[in-house]
Design an enzyme around this catalytic site. Sequence first.
Site, PDB file in Angstrom:
ATOM      1  N   SER A 227     -12.743 -43.642  -1.805  1.00 52.68           N
ATOM      2  CA  SER A 227     -13.940 -44.320  -2.300  1.00 52.68           C
ATOM      3  C   SER A 227     -13.923 -44.292  -3.819  1.00 52.68           C
ATOM      4  O   SER A 227     -13.277 -43.432  -4.430  1.00 52.68           O
ATOM      5  CB  SER A 227     -15.199 -43.596  -1.791  1.00 52.68           C
ATOM      6  OG  SER A 227     -16.355 -44.014  -2.492  1.00 52.68           O
TER       7      SER A 227
ATOM      8  N   TYR B  21     -20.617 -36.316  -0.208  1.00 50.29           N
ATOM      9  CA  TYR B  21     -19.764 -37.470   0.063  1.00 50.29           C
ATOM     10  C   TYR B  21     -18.646 -37.583  -0.971  1.00 50.29           C
ATOM     11  O   TYR B  21     -17.482 -37.799  -0.621  1.00 50.29           O
ATOM     12  CB  TYR B  21     -20.615 -38.742   0.071  1.00 50.29           C
ATOM     13  CG  TYR B  21     -19.834 -40.004   0.347  1.00 50.29           C
ATOM     14  CD1 TYR B  21     -19.423 -40.323   1.630  1.00 50.29           C
ATOM     15  CD2 TYR B  21     -19.514 -40.885  -0.688  1.00 50.29           C
ATOM     16  CE1 TYR B  21     -18.707 -41.483   1.882  1.00 50.29           C
ATOM     17  CE2 TYR B  21     -18.808 -42.046  -0.447  1.00 50.29           C
ATOM     18  CZ  TYR B  21     -18.405 -42.348   0.845  1.00 50.29           C
ATOM     19  OH  TYR B  21     -17.682 -43.497   1.085  1.00 50.29           O
TER      20      TYR B  21
END
Length: 254
Positions: A138, A151
């Site tokens: 990501s 995350y």
Amino acid sequence: MFSLKDKSAVVTGGGSGIGKAISKLFARQGASVHIVELNAEAAAQTVTEIEEEGNRAVAHSGNVAEQEQIVELFNSIGTIDILVNNAGIAHVGNVENTSTADFEKVYNVNVKGAYNCIFAAVPIMKATGGGVILNMASIASWVGLADRFAYSMSKGAIHAMSMSVARDYLHDNIRSNSISPARVHTPFVDGFIAKNYAGREDEMFDKLSKSQPIGRMAQPGEIAALALYLCSDEAGFITGCDYPIDGGFIKLNN
């Protein structure tokens, strides 16, 4: 170009969003796709859509966080030429309001889940002369995102694991890379907005879209197209790399 004919591909989290787009595209390109998914109904739906196009896929109910289960499942599949570690969960919060339970949940799915699949796949790939591993990282592994502590931790680990595997298995003909998307328009995003911003859905969708300099979110198919290239023979000279696909977020978001 970009044929996956006679290849066996495992895609985790292939029942929706990016994983579904990757599964369908890989099947169109000739791969036999094995979808490993916690949501059996979603996996079955993806398989149905693939088969309706005249292509091949199998749904496997599996929890990537359970190593013994994943090893048994991968061994039952047999040959694995391509592994796409796509399964993952999100979490909103900074370090102060991220509980131990939430942190461990994100770790178990996003980090341990990818590790378990790599752990299971590498011996199979070594025994059959090589393979390709592609991990979904990501932009959170590149930049600091507000309220994404757990995350971001998990995606940073994905990035690092991808590079480590690339280094360790150079001489086993196993390539390892990662993709770092910015925001992608998936059912998860729609659900997140509906849950957290009831009555302001359009406003928030527009705001989140414009957080990418290009002015919109990515479509799952755009991520799938990059995944196809990196898993194809045409990308045979590429290993140990991360590919941001972010609408200019990292470099242009000043």
